[in-house]
Design an enzyme around this catalytic site. Sequence first.
Site, PDB file in Angstrom:
ATOM      1  N   SER A   1      46.801  42.952  38.238  1.00 33.99           N
ATOM      2  CA  SER A   1      46.811  44.329  37.744  1.00 33.99           C
ATOM      3  C   SER A   1      46.241  45.474  38.548  1.00 33.99           C
ATOM      4  CB  SER A   1      45.854  44.286  36.435  1.00 33.99           C
ATOM      5  OG  SER A   1      45.654  45.551  35.830  1.00 33.99           O
TER       6      SER A   1
ATOM      7  N   TYR B   1      37.858  42.099  32.301  1.00 31.47           N
ATOM      8  CA  TYR B   1      39.297  42.141  32.660  1.00 31.47           C
ATOM      9  C   TYR B   1      39.533  42.262  34.249  1.00 31.47           C
ATOM     10  CZ  TYR B   1      44.393  43.211  32.654  1.00 31.47           C
ATOM     11  OH  TYR B   1      45.781  43.333  32.846  1.00 31.47           O
TER      12      TYR B   1
END
Length: 229
Positions: A133, A154
């Site tokens: 990401s 995350y």
Amino acid sequence: MTTTLITGANKGLGHETARRLLAAGHDVWIAARDRERGAAAAQALGARFVPLDVTDDQSAAAAADTVRAASGHLDVLINNAGITGGRIPADDLTAADVERVFATNVFGAVRVIHAFLPLLREADAPSVINVSSGLGSFTVVTTTEWGRFVTPAYSASKSALTMLTVQYAHALPDIRFNAVDPGYTATDLNGHSGTQTITEGTDAVVRLATLGPDTPTGGFFDRTGPVPW
């Protein structure tokens, strides 16, 4: 025919990746923890299904045995399975919260890579694609508007996954290892708030999965090109 396995492929980005690679002529294995949903997704697409819980060693080993028995090798492994861990304020974040995210996003990828390495080495031009990401990019979160998204567990997990990708690329030059950033894509992970379509979000992984011997290694890409580290 190129044999490809995609983890977490019963929905979202993994499902769309499977659809597109099937259309490109790949023999696709949909790997999913939920047997019922995974099998249904595979049947609907015309793919194969193998149960795989990326947080479990025995499950990963069994999945590799299943693919070996049916296909004999694996050309492309796409580590797509991932979780966000929720939006937990930093003041409330515990080690257990971070461990839960890393268990899937980082340790899960390592577990699957380890289980499937022998099958990848049976392929002519093996490739591993890790779905990372932009929120794991130090440059992106410190110099762009995406820094406003505070997701400690995350983002840290995706940074770790990207670094693992580079280290694998250095250590195992016989296999191509790359990370991809799908971009802000409308999926269940963000409540479908993303600005990209699900197809746009799979552009980078599909491109890498279809390059064959021309696949680079040790890179981090989105649909427009290289992503800064």
